[in-house]
Design an enzyme around this catalytic site. Structure first.
Site, short mmCIF file in Angstrom:
data_model
loop_
_atom_site.label_atom_id
_atom_site.label_comp_id
_atom_site.label_asym_id
_atom_site.label_seq_id
_atom_site.Cartn_x
_atom_site.Cartn_y
_atom_site.Cartn_z
CD GLU A 43 -8.78 -6.58 -3.40
OE1 GLU A 43 -7.86 -5.77 -3.68
OE2 GLU A 43 -8.55 -7.74 -3.04
CD GLU A 54 -0.95 -1.20 -3.95
OE1 GLU A 54 -0.69 -2.16 -4.70
OE2 GLU A 54 -1.88 -1.23 -3.13
#
EC number: 4.2.1.20
Length: 258
Positions: A43, A54
């Site tokens: 990724e 995040e």
């Protein structure tokens, strides 16, 4: 079976790296080294100024990458260079805003031309997939959906639509290393498989070989992000060798779960 699903013929280890942290030359070397160390799919995070899913580790990586002058076009160019050195499957992880700003159709076209296989958009609810799905289908990009440990009906709906793998979120909240993962991943995977026999990879919070082994026993693959990004932050331009060692350890743990 598409190229993304082929990754899961054995238990898969999927590392994440933020493109451009500390710079794109290091990212390029890192992707190739991780593939050589046993990563099955990698990724690549496209840095964004407001990455809502995040935790602080990847937020700071995004800030470092943006400060280093990383842009979407420069990332496409970097992926093209990677493609001359490895054919490891690649997935972009990005937010819907950068895709819209770039133009969804143009983004998919350029990403596929560069050699990207899949797209993960954590802030796009499954119910709003039509925002990007037509552009993905038009250019042969596999759109990956995230499933959180919440509604069973929703998990089954996601499974039925999946053409790549279901990204099973092991912990509620944002990304980040966790000392303990309490979600019943096995139950989530069972729910997915009942609806559609597609691969399930587990991410959010996994950092140790022991956690990877346990998660891989319940699922088809393990995704690790923050632990790798922490190593980038610690070693900077010298991160390639320590991360290669870490990937080899984690891949070995995942294989042990087979």
């Amino acid at each position: 079976m598409n190229r993304v699903q082929e990754v899961f013929q054995n238990k898969a280890f999927i590392p994440f790296v933020t493109a451009g942290d500390p710079n794109l030359d290091v990212t390029e070397r890192l992707i190739v080294a991780m593939a050589e160390a046993g990563a099955d799919l990698i990724e690549i995070g496209i840095p964004f100024s407001d990455p809502v899913a995040e935790g602080i580790v990847i937020q700071e990586a995004d800030q470092r990458a943006l400060a280093a002058g990383t842009t979407t076009d420069k990332i496409f160019d970097m992926v093209k260079r990677v493609r001359t050195k490895t054919d490891v499957p690649l997935a972009f992880m990005t937010y819907i805003n950068p895709v819209f700003v770039y133009g969804a159709d143009r983004f998919m076209e350029h990403a596929v031309e560069a050699g990207v296989d899949a797209l993960i958009v954590p802030d796009m609810p499954f119910e709003e997939r039509e925002e990007l799905l037509p552009a993905c289908k038009a250019h042969g990009m596999t759109l990956i959906y995230l499933a959180a440990p919440t509604s069973s009906q929703r998990v089954k709906a996601i499974a039925r639509e999946t053409e790549g793998f279901v990204y099973c979120v092991s912990s509620l909240g944002v990304t980040g290393v966790r000392s303990e993962i309490t979600t019943d991943v096995g139950a989530m995977v069972k729910m997915v498989k009942e609806a559609n026999n597609v691969p399930c990879a587990v991410g959010f919070g996994i950092s140790t070989p022991d956690q990877a082994r346990r998660m891989a026993a319940a699922a088809d693959g393990v995704i690790v992000g923050s632990a790798i990004v922490k190593l980038v932050a610690k070693y900077g331009e010298d991160c390639v060798e320590p991360i290669s060692r870490y990937v080899r350890e984690m891949k070995a743990a995942v294989i042990e779960a087979e």
